[in-house]
Design an enzyme around this catalytic site. Structure first.
Site, PDB file in Angstrom:
ATOM      1  N   ASN A  78      -7.643  -3.128  14.234  1.00  0.00           N
ATOM      2  CA  ASN A  78      -9.045  -3.297  13.808  1.00  0.00           C
ATOM      3  C   ASN A  78      -9.202  -4.464  12.828  1.00  0.00           C
ATOM      4  O   ASN A  78     -10.255  -4.626  12.230  1.00  0.00           O
ATOM      5  CB  ASN A  78      -9.570  -1.999  13.185  1.00  0.00           C
ATOM      6  CG  ASN A  78      -8.828  -1.625  11.902  1.00  0.00           C
ATOM      7  OD1 ASN A  78      -7.953  -2.355  11.453  1.00  0.00           O
ATOM      8  ND2 ASN A  78      -9.183  -0.488  11.316  1.00  0.00           N
ATOM      9  N   GLU A 109      -9.781  -1.925   5.319  1.00  0.00           N
ATOM     10  CA  GLU A 109     -10.406  -1.617   6.598  1.00  0.00           C
ATOM     11  C   GLU A 109     -11.677  -2.458   6.772  1.00  0.00           C
ATOM     12  O   GLU A 109     -12.209  -2.995   5.792  1.00  0.00           O
ATOM     13  CB  GLU A 109     -10.763  -0.123   6.626  1.00  0.00           C
ATOM     14  CG  GLU A 109      -9.566   0.810   6.484  1.00  0.00           C
ATOM     15  CD  GLU A 109      -8.731   0.945   7.750  1.00  0.00           C
ATOM     16  OE1 GLU A 109      -8.535  -0.063   8.466  1.00  0.00           O
ATOM     17  OE2 GLU A 109      -8.249   2.061   8.020  1.00  0.00           O
ATOM     18  N   ASP A 164       0.814  -1.219   0.000  1.00  0.00           N
ATOM     19  CA  ASP A 164       0.000   0.000   0.000  1.00  0.00           C
ATOM     20  C   ASP A 164       0.846   1.268   0.000  1.00  0.00           C
ATOM     21  O   ASP A 164       2.072   1.222   0.221  1.00  0.00           O
ATOM     22  CB  ASP A 164      -0.956  -0.007   1.208  1.00  0.00           C
ATOM     23  CG  ASP A 164      -0.326  -0.578   2.478  1.00  0.00           C
ATOM     24  OD1 ASP A 164       0.912  -0.549   2.592  1.00  0.00           O
ATOM     25  OD2 ASP A 164      -1.072  -1.071   3.335  1.00  0.00           O
ATOM     26  N   HIS A 215      -7.435  -4.986  10.033  1.00  0.00           N
ATOM     27  CA  HIS A 215      -7.131  -4.758   8.616  1.00  0.00           C
ATOM     28  C   HIS A 215      -5.848  -5.481   8.201  1.00  0.00           C
ATOM     29  O   HIS A 215      -4.959  -5.706   9.019  1.00  0.00           O
ATOM     30  CB  HIS A 215      -7.079  -3.263   8.266  1.00  0.00           C
ATOM     31  CG  HIS A 215      -5.904  -2.489   8.770  1.00  0.00           C
ATOM     32  ND1 HIS A 215      -5.968  -1.155   9.123  1.00  0.00           N
ATOM     33  CD2 HIS A 215      -4.600  -2.824   8.966  1.00  0.00           C
ATOM     34  CE1 HIS A 215      -4.773  -0.731   9.489  1.00  0.00           C
ATOM     35  NE2 HIS A 215      -3.930  -1.724   9.408  1.00  0.00           N
TER      36      HIS A 215
HETATM   37  C1  F6R Z   1       1.372  -1.627   6.107  1.00  0.00           C
HETATM   38  C2  F6R Z   1       0.105  -2.362   6.212  1.00  0.00           C
HETATM   39  C3  F6R Z   1      -0.690  -2.425   7.482  1.00  0.00           C
HETATM   40  C4  F6R Z   1       0.153  -2.752   8.717  1.00  0.00           C
HETATM   41  C5  F6R Z   1      -0.718  -2.733   9.966  1.00  0.00           C
HETATM   42  C6  F6R Z   1       0.087  -2.971  11.234  1.00  0.00           C
HETATM   43  O1  F6R Z   1       1.915  -1.759   4.823  1.00  0.00           O
HETATM   44  O2  F6R Z   1      -0.300  -2.887   5.243  1.00  0.00           O
HETATM   45  O3  F6R Z   1      -1.713  -3.374   7.347  1.00  0.00           O
HETATM   46  O4  F6R Z   1       0.747  -4.005   8.571  1.00  0.00           O
HETATM   47  O5  F6R Z   1      -1.366  -1.498  10.068  1.00  0.00           O
HETATM   48  O6  F6R Z   1       0.935  -1.881  11.443  1.00  0.00           O
HETATM   49  P1  F6R Z   1       1.988  -1.874  12.631  1.00  0.00           P
HETATM   50  O7  F6R Z   1       2.968  -2.916  12.323  1.00  0.00           O
HETATM   51  O8  F6R Z   1       2.583  -0.485  12.578  1.00  0.00           O
HETATM   52  O9  F6R Z   1       1.210  -2.151  13.881  1.00  0.00           O
END
Ligand code: F6R
Length: 260
Positions: free
Chosen positions: A136, A143, A67, A138
């Site tokens: 959450n 989301e 992303d 995702h």
């Molecule tokens: C980032 C992504 C997100 C993260 C998720 C966890 O490229 O795709 O899904 O993997 O938000 O983020 P952290 O590791 O910062 O808790």
């Protein structure tokens, strides 16, 4: 789902790094799907260490990140381009043509998302997709309420995600409202998905993903439909799993066991 529960964060990260290194040893020109975020920082540090020790090479791989924030150029310090450059691509001097992220500054983000999905297909699909998980539920920026059949597209970020990611931005900087993200269908097409979650803050989302109903309420639960998923956890992230004892019997200390 193969669920590996390691004693602590360092062991979980090492196990995840080993899975990536093994995939590259088996197939040096593998297509990797990469993730950003705090969970991934020690993974990339571990990959750098292994590369410098001559145990693995990323020179021939191709990568596609999950992303990117809409509106941020690759040079923006909080862009995921910059995150990857700093932590992996620049230190390893990887060929830019082999490392892909969606362009957050594309004039038409919707068209950019479609182009990106097609580029993944054109590259032969993803051999190993690395994933983190949001509190959450995702994966990527899919989301809650995301279509479980979604391709790469533009998604509006939830307030919870923008608040969670505000720590990467300065006090006067707004977290972007939109992102281009690989869709759930894109992620499910990968040949092997490896999800790493560490820390107590992820325990609830991990339990919903692995043992909850298949539901857009927890987009990561779509991984229950993936034919080959490895979930790597530390004990804190595993704390909400009802079947934990079973997982620990199948893979004691997160290790593979022989079947005979
Ligand atoms: C980032 C992504 C997100 C993260 C998720 C966890 O490229 O795709 O899904 O993997 O938000 O983020 P952290 O590791 O910062 O808790």
């Amino acid at each position: 789902m193969k669920i590996l529960i390691l004693p602590d964060r360092d062991a979980a990260v090492a196990s995840c790094v080993a899975l990536i290194a093994d995939a590259l040893t088996d197939k040096p020109d593998a297509v990797l799907g990469l993730a950003t975020g705090g969970t991934m920082e020690p993974v990339y540090a571990g990959l750098l260490d292994r590369t410098r020790a001559g145990q693995v090479s990323l020179d021939r791989m191709t990568s596609f990140n999950l992303d990117e924030y809409v509106g941020l150029s690759p040079e923006h310090p909080q862009s995921y381009h910059a995150f990857m450059q700093e932590r992996l691509f620049a230190p390893l001097k990887l060929e830019p043509a082999r490392t892909h992220l969606p362009r957050g500054d594309a004039p038409d983000p919707v068209a950019e998302a479609a182009r990106y999905d097609a580029a993944i297909t054109h590259a032969g699909g993803i051999d190993l997709q690395l994933l983190g998980i949001g509190r959450n539920g995702h994966i990527g920026f899919n989301e809650p309420s995301s279509s479980l059949a979604s391709p790469t597209r533009v998604k509006t970020l939830t307030r919870a995600t923008r608040e969670a990611n505000a720590r990467f931005f300065g006090p006067d900087e707004a977290v972007p409202r939109f992102a281009i993200t690989m869709g759930i269908a894109t992620i499910l097409r990968s040949r092997h998905a490896v999800l790493l979650a560490t820390g107590a803050a992820k325990a609830e989302a991990v339990a919903a993903m692995a043992e909850g109903p298949l539901s857009a309420r927890c987009p990561a639960s779509a991984l229950q439909m993936h034919p080959k998923v490895t979930v790597v956890l530390d004990t804190e992230a595993a704390a909400g799993l009802e079947l934990r004892q079973y997982y620990e019997t199948v893979h004691p200390q997160g290790q593979e066991v022989t079947l005979v």
